[in-house]
Design a protein around this motif. Structure first.
Motif, mmCIF file in Angstrom:
data_model
loop_
_atom_site.group_PDB
_atom_site.id
_atom_site.type_symbol
_atom_site.label_atom_id
_atom_site.label_comp_id
_atom_site.label_asym_id
_atom_site.label_seq_id
_atom_site.Cartn_x
_atom_site.Cartn_y
_atom_site.Cartn_z
ATOM 1 N N GLN A 61 -29.758 -55.324 77.999
ATOM 2 C CA GLN A 61 -29.568 -54.720 79.443
ATOM 3 C C GLN A 61 -30.487 -53.667 79.733
ATOM 4 O OE1 GLN A 61 -25.869 -53.082 80.735
ATOM 5 N NE2 GLN A 61 -26.190 -53.417 82.843
ATOM 6 N N GLN A 62 -31.195 -53.593 80.789
ATOM 7 C CA GLN A 62 -32.085 -52.427 81.114
ATOM 8 C C GLN A 62 -31.276 -51.970 82.351
ATOM 9 O OE1 GLN A 62 -33.625 -49.491 81.614
ATOM 10 N NE2 GLN A 62 -34.850 -50.565 79.931
ATOM 11 N N SER A 63 -30.491 -50.862 82.357
ATOM 12 C CA SER A 63 -29.733 -50.371 83.403
ATOM 13 C C SER A 63 -30.775 -48.996 84.278
ATOM 14 C CB SER A 63 -28.568 -49.733 83.129
ATOM 15 O OG SER A 63 -28.464 -48.781 82.076
ATOM 16 N N TYR A 64 -31.552 -48.741 83.723
ATOM 17 C CA TYR A 64 -32.264 -47.850 84.562
ATOM 18 C C TYR A 64 -33.236 -48.225 85.546
ATOM 19 C CZ TYR A 64 -31.056 -44.256 81.044
ATOM 20 O OH TYR A 64 -30.526 -43.462 79.904
ATOM 21 N N THR A 65 -32.824 -47.762 87.002
ATOM 22 C CA THR A 65 -33.502 -48.376 88.000
ATOM 23 C C THR A 65 -34.778 -47.390 88.913
ATOM 24 O OG1 THR A 65 -32.110 -47.426 89.566
ATOM 25 C CG2 THR A 65 -31.557 -49.562 88.660
ATOM 26 N N ASP A 66 -35.165 -46.331 87.997
ATOM 27 C CA ASP A 66 -35.914 -45.510 88.488
ATOM 28 C C ASP A 66 -37.572 -45.673 88.491
ATOM 29 O OD1 ASP A 66 -35.728 -45.107 85.611
ATOM 30 O OD2 ASP A 66 -36.510 -43.249 85.607
ATOM 31 N N THR A 67 -37.747 -46.591 87.715
ATOM 32 C CA THR A 67 -39.168 -47.053 87.455
ATOM 33 C C THR A 67 -39.160 -48.085 86.954
ATOM 34 O OG1 THR A 67 -41.617 -46.248 86.665
ATOM 35 C CG2 THR A 67 -39.481 -45.909 85.504
ATOM 36 N N ALA A 68 -40.455 -48.908 86.456
ATOM 37 C CA ALA A 68 -40.790 -50.013 85.891
ATOM 38 C C ALA A 68 -40.442 -50.190 84.290
ATOM 39 C CB ALA A 68 -42.023 -50.764 85.869
ATOM 40 N N VAL A 88 -29.050 -59.926 88.161
ATOM 41 C CA VAL A 88 -29.446 -58.755 88.510
ATOM 42 C C VAL A 88 -28.100 -57.965 89.046
ATOM 43 C CG1 VAL A 88 -30.620 -57.027 90.253
ATOM 44 C CG2 VAL A 88 -31.375 -59.312 89.241
ATOM 45 N N ASP A 89 -27.627 -56.888 88.403
ATOM 46 C CA ASP A 89 -26.466 -56.173 88.422
ATOM 47 C C ASP A 89 -26.542 -54.945 89.689
ATOM 48 O OD1 ASP A 89 -24.984 -57.551 86.461
ATOM 49 O OD2 ASP A 89 -26.180 -56.200 85.223
ATOM 50 N N HIS A 90 -27.497 -54.453 89.969
ATOM 51 C CA HIS A 90 -27.772 -53.538 90.910
ATOM 52 C C HIS A 90 -29.585 -53.584 91.100
ATOM 53 C CE1 HIS A 90 -27.258 -50.076 93.466
ATOM 54 N NE2 HIS A 90 -28.044 -49.409 92.739
ATOM 55 N N GLU A 150 -28.857 -59.133 93.845
ATOM 56 C CA GLU A 150 -27.799 -58.917 93.133
ATOM 57 C C GLU A 150 -26.792 -60.171 93.059
ATOM 58 O OE1 GLU A 150 -25.818 -55.321 94.509
ATOM 59 O OE2 GLU A 150 -27.383 -53.821 94.317
ATOM 60 N N GLY A 151 -26.106 -60.138 91.943
ATOM 61 C CA GLY A 151 -24.950 -61.210 92.046
ATOM 62 C C GLY A 151 -25.000 -62.117 90.705
ATOM 63 N N ASP A 152 -25.098 -63.248 90.901
ATOM 64 C CA ASP A 152 -24.731 -64.502 89.949
ATOM 65 C C ASP A 152 -26.080 -64.512 89.166
ATOM 66 O OD1 ASP A 152 -22.519 -65.048 91.307
ATOM 67 O OD2 ASP A 152 -23.282 -66.509 92.425
ATOM 68 N N GLY A 201 -36.833 -51.217 89.070
ATOM 69 C CA GLY A 201 -35.845 -50.792 90.405
ATOM 70 C C GLY A 201 -34.673 -51.740 90.422
ATOM 71 N N THR A 202 -34.657 -52.417 89.226
ATOM 72 C CA THR A 202 -33.323 -53.245 89.004
ATOM 73 C C THR A 202 -32.504 -52.915 87.769
ATOM 74 O OG1 THR A 202 -34.407 -54.831 87.657
ATOM 75 C CG2 THR A 202 -34.251 -55.205 90.258
ATOM 76 N N ASP A 203 -31.103 -52.899 87.819
ATOM 77 C CA ASP A 203 -30.263 -53.039 86.711
ATOM 78 C C ASP A 203 -30.059 -54.351 86.206
ATOM 79 O OD1 ASP A 203 -28.259 -52.907 84.954
ATOM 80 O OD2 ASP A 203 -26.772 -51.762 86.106
ATOM 81 N N THR A 204 -30.556 -54.742 84.993
ATOM 82 C CA THR A 204 -30.674 -56.284 84.908
ATOM 83 C C THR A 204 -30.049 -56.610 83.606
ATOM 84 O OG1 THR A 204 -32.547 -56.698 86.254
ATOM 85 C CG2 THR A 204 -32.140 -58.420 84.757
#
Length: 216
Positions: A61-68, A88-90, A150-152, A201-204
């Motif tokens: 997981q990469q949870s940081y959304t501040d940059t690439a 994509v969780d967020h 976001e979602g499935d 920009g995504t928590d994935t």
């Protein structure tokens, strides 16, 4: 991770369900990573965002959304077929209202690579294929994917081919439940280079990645 009957029509060791050319021999599995336990970090390089990628319960997981952020495997190939599954969780769109996640292909540098993935689009999402390049920036083709980012779980399948000397075609297909979309992009460069993941920009959460080398 892909349903397979066990058939291998061309006897090249790649099961028909996973083979980009099931009736033409010569393809070769070069990578399968399901993150069931810590990956061999000697083969994965966090080229952007060192120590921010976390392995948990068979995912990374990469949870940081501040940059690439980018994570690249050191296996380097030319033409490939890549299948990966992620969620994509967020998402946290930038001032331009856009964020994205997906596959890095033909990695040369943090600002020079091909890609196949998904991105926000007016509150929904789209499948993108394209190239990030130094100086000239971003070029891509996209197709509607009528569901929020976001979602499935989403499965993307990328294929690089060389329709002409010095040109690489990136073909990208996205699957999400009963929804499908596809895009393609012709880049004026070779397909050489490792594959990897990118978030912007995504928590994935990435579940797995499967790579087959396809001879020219």
């Amino acid at each position: 991770h892909l349903p397979d009957t066990g058939g291998d029509a061309d006897s090249d060791g790649v099961g028909d369900a996973c083979d980009p050319r099931p009736t033409q021999a010569g393809d070769r599995i070069v990578l399968f990573e399901d993150f069931d336990g810590a990956p061999a970090w000697g083969t994965w390089n966090a080229v952007i965002g060192a120590n921010t990628w976390k392995v948990h319960d068979g995912t990374i997981q990469q949870s940081y959304t501040d940059t690439a952020y980018q994570l690249v495997n050191d296996e380097s190939d030319r033409d490939v077929f890549v299948d990966a599954r992620f969620r994509v969780d967020h998402d946290s769109p930038s001032l331009l209202g856009r964020c994205a996640t997906g596959l890095v292909l033909g990695y040369q540098a943090t600002n020079d690579f091909l890609f196949c993935g998904v991105a926000t689009n007016l509150g929904g999402a789209e499948v993108d294929a394209g190239r990030m390049r130094p100086v000239l920036g971003l070029g891509y083709d996209s197709a509607s994917f009528d569901s929020a980012l976001e979602g499935d779980w989403i499965t993307v399948q990328a294929r690089t081919t060389e329709p002409a000397a010095g040109t690489t075609r990136v073909s990208c297909v996205g699957h999400r439940g009963g929804l499908d979309a596809q895009a393609s992009y012709d880049a004026y460069r070779s397909p050489d280079g490792p594959i990897g993941f990118r978030t912007d920009g995504t928590d994935t959460t990435f579940d797995d990645v499967f790579v087959v080398e396809v001879p020219r």
